[in-house]
Write a protein that holds these residues in place. Sequence first.
Motif, PDB file in Angstrom:
ATOM      1  N   ARG A  14       3.681   1.586   3.172  1.00 24.80           N
ATOM      2  CA  ARG A  14       3.126   2.284   2.176  1.00 24.80           C
ATOM      3  C   ARG A  14       1.460   1.858   1.996  1.00 24.80           C
ATOM      4  NH1 ARG A  14       7.361  -0.120  -1.130  1.00 24.80           N
ATOM      5  NH2 ARG A  14       9.320   1.114  -1.239  1.00 24.80           N
ATOM      6  N   PHE A  17      -0.566   0.798  -3.954  1.00 27.81           N
ATOM      7  CA  PHE A  17       0.128   1.306  -5.113  1.00 27.81           C
ATOM      8  C   PHE A  17      -0.808   1.593  -6.018  1.00 27.81           C
ATOM      9  CE2 PHE A  17       3.704   1.486  -7.962  1.00 27.81           C
ATOM     10  CZ  PHE A  17       4.470   2.281  -7.327  1.00 27.81           C
ATOM     11  N   THR A  20      -1.123   6.528  -9.993  1.00 26.91           N
ATOM     12  CA  THR A  20      -0.304   8.017  -9.933  1.00 26.91           C
ATOM     13  C   THR A  20       0.937   7.568  -9.102  1.00 26.91           C
ATOM     14  OG1 THR A  20      -2.324   9.094  -9.519  1.00 26.91           O
ATOM     15  CG2 THR A  20      -0.316  10.020  -8.900  1.00 26.91           C
ATOM     16  N   ARG A  21       1.183   6.836  -8.310  1.00 26.48           N
ATOM     17  CA  ARG A  21       2.219   6.534  -7.658  1.00 26.48           C
ATOM     18  C   ARG A  21       2.970   5.853  -8.512  1.00 26.48           C
ATOM     19  NH1 ARG A  21       2.971   3.797  -2.424  1.00 26.48           N
ATOM     20  NH2 ARG A  21       4.670   5.050  -2.290  1.00 26.48           N
ATOM     21  N   LEU A  24       4.635   8.060 -10.859  1.00 30.57           N
ATOM     22  CA  LEU A  24       5.697   9.227 -10.135  1.00 30.57           C
ATOM     23  C   LEU A  24       7.013   8.391  -9.555  1.00 30.57           C
ATOM     24  CD1 LEU A  24       6.359  11.696  -9.063  1.00 30.57           C
ATOM     25  CD2 LEU A  24       4.782  11.343  -7.041  1.00 30.57           C
ATOM     26  N   THR A  25       6.670   7.312  -9.134  1.00 30.92           N
ATOM     27  CA  THR A  25       7.905   6.761  -8.053  1.00 30.92           C
ATOM     28  C   THR A  25       8.539   5.704  -9.228  1.00 30.92           C
ATOM     29  OG1 THR A  25       6.426   5.220  -7.240  1.00 30.92           O
ATOM     30  CG2 THR A  25       6.710   7.134  -6.041  1.00 30.92           C
ATOM     31  N   ARG A 297       9.574  -2.043  -5.984  1.00 31.40           N
ATOM     32  CA  ARG A 297       9.239  -2.133  -4.735  1.00 31.40           C
ATOM     33  C   ARG A 297       9.077  -3.278  -3.921  1.00 31.40           C
ATOM     34  NH1 ARG A 297       9.526   2.709  -6.070  1.00 31.40           N
ATOM     35  NH2 ARG A 297       8.589   3.187  -4.147  1.00 31.40           N
ATOM     36  N   GLU A 346      10.672   9.884  -4.479  1.00 30.57           N
ATOM     37  CA  GLU A 346      10.114   9.408  -3.297  1.00 30.57           C
ATOM     38  C   GLU A 346      10.005  10.448  -2.449  1.00 30.57           C
ATOM     39  OE1 GLU A 346       9.382   6.489  -2.169  1.00 30.57           O
ATOM     40  OE2 GLU A 346       9.702   4.973  -3.579  1.00 30.57           O
ATOM     41  N   ASP A 349       6.551  12.139  -3.805  1.00 30.63           N
ATOM     42  CA  ASP A 349       5.635  11.078  -3.481  1.00 30.63           C
ATOM     43  C   ASP A 349       5.292  11.433  -1.830  1.00 30.63           C
ATOM     44  OD1 ASP A 349       3.393   9.136  -4.130  1.00 30.63           O
ATOM     45  OD2 ASP A 349       4.677   7.981  -2.719  1.00 30.63           O
ATOM     46  N   HIS A 350       6.049  11.272  -1.097  1.00 31.10           N
ATOM     47  CA  HIS A 350       6.086  11.467   0.548  1.00 31.10           C
ATOM     48  C   HIS A 350       5.270  12.611   0.854  1.00 31.10           C
ATOM     49  CE1 HIS A 350       6.999  10.701   4.605  1.00 31.10           C
ATOM     50  NE2 HIS A 350       7.405  11.767   4.669  1.00 31.10           N
ATOM     51  N   ARG A 352       3.419  14.670  -1.175  1.00 30.14           N
ATOM     52  CA  ARG A 352       2.245  14.550  -1.763  1.00 30.14           C
ATOM     53  C   ARG A 352       0.994  13.871  -0.899  1.00 30.14           C
ATOM     54  NH1 ARG A 352      -0.975  11.141  -4.823  1.00 30.14           N
ATOM     55  NH2 ARG A 352       0.841   9.718  -4.718  1.00 30.14           N
ATOM     56  N   ARG A 353       1.782  12.788  -0.328  1.00 30.40           N
ATOM     57  CA  ARG A 353       0.948  12.022   0.694  1.00 30.40           C
ATOM     58  C   ARG A 353       0.549  12.742   1.841  1.00 30.40           C
ATOM     59  NH1 ARG A 353       3.179   7.423   2.019  1.00 30.40           N
ATOM     60  NH2 ARG A 353       5.147   7.442   0.909  1.00 30.40           N
TER      61      ARG A 353
END
Length: 357
Positions: A14, A17, A20-21, A24-25, A297, A346, A349-350, A352-353
């Motif tokens: 990852r 962190f 935003t993450r 979101l997560t 996490r 997740e 977020d994945h 988005r990244r």
Amino acid sequence: MSATDQTLDTPRSRPPFGLTRLVLTTLAPIVAALLLSALVLALLSVDPVAYYAYVLRRGLTSWLGLQATLTRMAPLLCLAASLIMAFRAGLWNLGIDGQFLLGAVLVGATAQPLSTVLPQAAMLPLCILVAAAAGALWALVPALLKAYEGVNEIITTLMMTFLGISLANVLVKLLFLDPATTVPQTRTLPVADRLPTLPESTISSGLLIGVVAVLAVHFVMTRTAFGMRLRIVGTNPRAAVHAGLSVPALTIAVFCLSGALAGIAGAVEVLGVQGNVRADWNPAYGLAVIPLVFLARFNGVAAIVFVFAFSILSIGGESAARRLGVPHFFTLVVVSILLIALALAEYVDHRRRQRTT
């Protein structure tokens, strides 16, 4: 398929962190789960505000409830340590409920007889070692299949959970049955011989065992050479081979250590709270802890916080169920919704990244 192949990836893969993450997560799935659970309560004609207020009042703000909450944390923390050990190494040990129950059953069978011949200071550590050995041995089969045959550990550990639960029931009903009771259960360990409570409270000292287990695993996996080897094996087995690491040996070590911690969780529950194991008893703590570990996490300190929050919900939810007529398993419904919300977060977020890289 290893844990690093899943949408819920390991910390090593990852990016940093950020805020935003975090929202979101971690925070978003919690809020979504609570709101959706409130909707379910409303459909059941139960006032969601009254339910959550009673959960907080019973599980946190009352002294008796807080003591019950902290005691409930003990086995959950040991299971969190078990999962952090496996997940940080890129492996999925989903057999912890079977390992937990077998450790609990063997402790339930041996604790009372041992208490008649050994002092408490010797009996309690010996029982914990028995439970750890039981959990490690039950994790050995998936470990060997993964290490030498490449068999998917998700499938094998889930199968071993089913077999472990069934075997635990058989052992209680046949081999370890207490002949003095009409209810199928192991012999009961006297209260005086169980884990001592913390001063001026009814909180089981198993809480300290759980906290130490989580922090020790976090330290080993993030600050030691052994933990670094395990993370390399999970992240990139080919690189581990080129670095001269024994992938099969380290894979087996992870499974056995993870299984041992799950077995210790069973011992903590029996020695600190239950005193025996009844037939068909399965609190399903393992599956409840999985989303908490992902929310944290795989961080040990954060896992303690989330386990505490879940314990409040668990203890308060049991009382609220009796008071408000909510099904007693509603806490598991909340956890299930949380797991779905976490997976969706997740995924988002994945994606988005991917767009930003």
